[in-house]
Design an enzyme around this catalytic site. Structure first.
Site, PDB file in Angstrom:
ATOM      1  CB  THR A   1      -0.918   0.122   1.355  1.00  0.00           C
ATOM      2  OG1 THR A   1      -1.765  -1.122   1.271  1.00  0.00           O
ATOM      3  CG2 THR A   1      -1.616   1.272   1.597  1.00  0.00           C
TER       4      THR A   1
ATOM      5  CB  THR B   1       0.974   0.366   5.071  1.00  0.00           C
ATOM      6  OG1 THR B   1       0.891  -0.868   4.351  1.00  0.00           O
ATOM      7  CG2 THR B   1       2.283   0.490   5.760  1.00  0.00           C
TER       8      THR B   1
ATOM      9  N   GLY C   1      -5.276  -4.356   7.702  1.00  0.00           N
ATOM     10  CA  GLY C   1      -6.372  -3.636   7.696  1.00  0.00           C
ATOM     11  C   GLY C   1      -7.322  -3.777   8.960  1.00  0.00           C
TER      12      GLY C   1
HETATM   13  N1  ASP Z   1      -4.107  -1.828   4.805  1.00  0.00           N
HETATM   14  C1  ASP Z   1      -4.331  -2.454   3.589  1.00  0.00           C
HETATM   15  C2  ASP Z   1      -5.606  -3.180   3.713  1.00  0.00           C
HETATM   16  O1  ASP Z   1      -5.812  -3.910   4.800  1.00  0.00           O
HETATM   17  C3  ASP Z   1      -3.205  -3.319   3.163  1.00  0.00           C
HETATM   18  C4  ASP Z   1      -1.733  -2.915   3.205  1.00  0.00           C
HETATM   19  O2  ASP Z   1      -1.664  -1.946   3.721  1.00  0.00           O
HETATM   20  O3  ASP Z   1      -0.882  -3.576   2.567  1.00  0.00           O
HETATM   21  O4  ASP Z   1      -6.329  -3.241   2.854  1.00  0.00           O
END
Ligand code: ASP
Length: 352
Positions: free
Chosen positions: A218, A269, A272
Site C-alpha cells: 500500500t 499500512t 487492515g
Molecule cells: N492496509 C491494507 C488493507 O488492509 C493493506 C496494506 O496496507 O498493505 O487493505
C-alpha cells in the site's frame, strides 16, 4: 517535630517546582518548529527481508521512493499546497507496478483488482474516500474529488466510478491494473487454500500467505506545507485473495488516514482489520491532543503497544504540525522515505 514539618514542606515545594519546570520544557520542545515544510511516505510494510531481496530489486524500490518523495518535496518547496504534494507523490507510486496501489494492485479472489483510497485535509478536517473501485486510474485523485466536489466522504464501487466519469477523471480498462507478479501471488495463495481444512484454517492461510509473500505494498503520504497545512493520503489494492467486497482500513478516515493541523497527519499500512479496530491514525492524533504526547510517543504507543498486543502487523508514517516526522512499524520492514525543508533525504526499507 517543627523541623520535620518544615523539611517536608520544603520538599513538597521543590517537587512542585520541578514538575512545573518539566512540563514547561515539554511544552517548549513540542512547540518548536523543526521544519517549515516536510514530506514523508510509505510503500507498504511487511516481511521484507534483505535475504529475500536482490540488489536490483532493492535499487528499483529505492529509486522509485526517491522519485516520488522528490515530486512532493519540489511542490512544497515552491510554495505549493500539501494537498497537491500528497496527490502527485502518491500518483508516482500508483503508476508503478512495484506497489500495491493503482497499477500493481493485488488481486481479489475473483481475479479482479478493487482499489481503495482516502485523503484528509488537516485545516478543514474535510475528507474524501473511495472503496472497491475497478476502473479509475488514480484512486487518490478520486478520493480528493469526493472531498472537494461532493457532499459525501466515502463512495464505493459502481457509484464511485460513475462519479469519476462525471468529474472527467481518467477511466481505464480494468486490465490496466494487471501485473503477472500479483496474479501469480493470487494463484499461489489459492493453491494453498485448497489444502486448508476448515474456516479458521482458511483464514490463517489467507492472512499468512499475504503477509509473508505479498508484502503488502500500500502507498501513503503525509505532507506539511509552508502555510502550516497538513494533508494525508493512502491508496491500495487491499489484501491478496480478498473476497465478498472486503474493504480494509485504507479508505477509512481515522484508521488508514487522518490529518489535523493542531496535531499531526498519519497514513497507515498493514493488516487492515486490526487498523480499523484500533482506529490507528486517529488514535495517534488523539494521544497528542488529549495526553500531550509527542509524535514519537504517540506513534510508538499505538503501533508497538496497542496494535501489537491485539496481534496486528504493519506501520505508519506520520508528521506533526512542527514538521517532526515518524516512521513506526512492527514488521521486518517498511518501504519508506522522507524529506525535510533542508532537502535532507531518507530512503529505507529494513529495520535499522
Ligand atoms: N492496509 C491494507 C488493507 O488492509 C493493506 C496494506 O496496507 O498493505 O487493505
Amino acid at each position: 517535630m517543627k523541623k520535620a514539618f518544615f523539611i517536608t514542606l520544603l520538599l513538597l515545594i521543590s517537587l512542585g517546582c520541578k514538575k512545573e519546570i518539566e512540563s514547561s520544557v515539554k511544552e517548549e520542545v513540542s512547540s518548536t518548529k523543526k521544519n517549515e515544510f516536510a514530506i514523508i511516505i510509505h510503500g507498504g510494510a511487511g516481511t521484507i527481508l534483505k535475504k529475500n531481496m536482490s540488489d536490483e530489486k532493492e535499487t528499483e524500490y529505492k529509486t522509485k521512493l526517491e522519485e516520488a518523495v522528490k515530486v512532493g518535496y519540489t511542490i512544497l518547496k515552491n510554495g505549493g499546497t500539501s494537498q497537491e504534494a500528497v496527490m502527485k507523490t502518491i500518483q508516482v507510486m500508483e503508476e508503478s507496478p512495484l506497489f500495491n496501489s493503482g497499477k500493481g494492485a493485488v488481486f481479489t479472489h475473483d481475479e479482479t483488482n478493487e482499489l481503495d483510497a482516502s485523503f484528509m485535509d488537516g485545516k478543514t478536517l474535510n475528507a474524501g474516500a473511495v472503496a472497491g473501485v475497478t476502473n479509475v486510474k488514480s484512486p487518490i485523485e478520486l478520493a480528493i474529488k469526493v472531498m472537494t466536489d461532493s457532499d459525501h466522504v466515502m463512495l464505493s464501487g459502481k457509484g464511485a466510478s460513475e462519479f469519476a466519469k462525471e468529474k472527467g477523471l481518467e477511466i481505464v480498462d480494468p486490465s490496466y491494473f494487471y501485473t503477472e507478479r500479483r496474479f501469480k501471488s493470487l494463484q499461489r495463495i489459492k493453491e494453498k487454500e485448497k489444502t486448508a481444512l476448515d474456516h479458521d484454517d482458511k483464514m490463517a492461510v489467507f492472512y499468512d500467505s499475504d503477509i509473508k509473500n505479498a508484502k503488502f505494498g500500500t502507498v501513503g503520504c503525509v505532507a506539511l506545507d509552508k502555510d502550516g497545512n497538513i494533508s494525508a493520503g493512502t491508496s491500495t489494492g487491499g489484501m491478496t485473495n480478498k473476497r465478498y467486497g472486503r474493504i480494509g482500513d485504507s479508505p477509512i478516515i481515522g484508521s488508514g488516514t487522518y490529518a489535523n493541523n493542531n496535531t499531526c497527519g498519519v497514513s497507515s499500512t498493514g493488516w487492515g482489520e486490526y487498523f480499523i479496530r484500533n482506529q490507528v491514525a486517529y488514535d495517534i492524533s488523539a494521544q497528542m491532543e488529549y495526553k500531550n504526547s509527542s509524535l514519537k510517543e504517540a506513534t510508538k504507543d499505538v503501533i508497538q503497544n496497542k496494535l501489537t498486543k491485539l496481534g496486528g502487523t504493519g506501520g505508519v508514517v506520520a508528521l506533526d504540525k512542527n514538521g517532526n516526522m515518524s516512521f513506526e512499524f512492527n514488521t521486518a520492514g517498511m518501504y519508506r522515505a522522507s524529506m525535510d525543508d533542508k532537502g535532507e533525504l531518507v530512503v529505507k526499507i529494513y529495520k535499522e
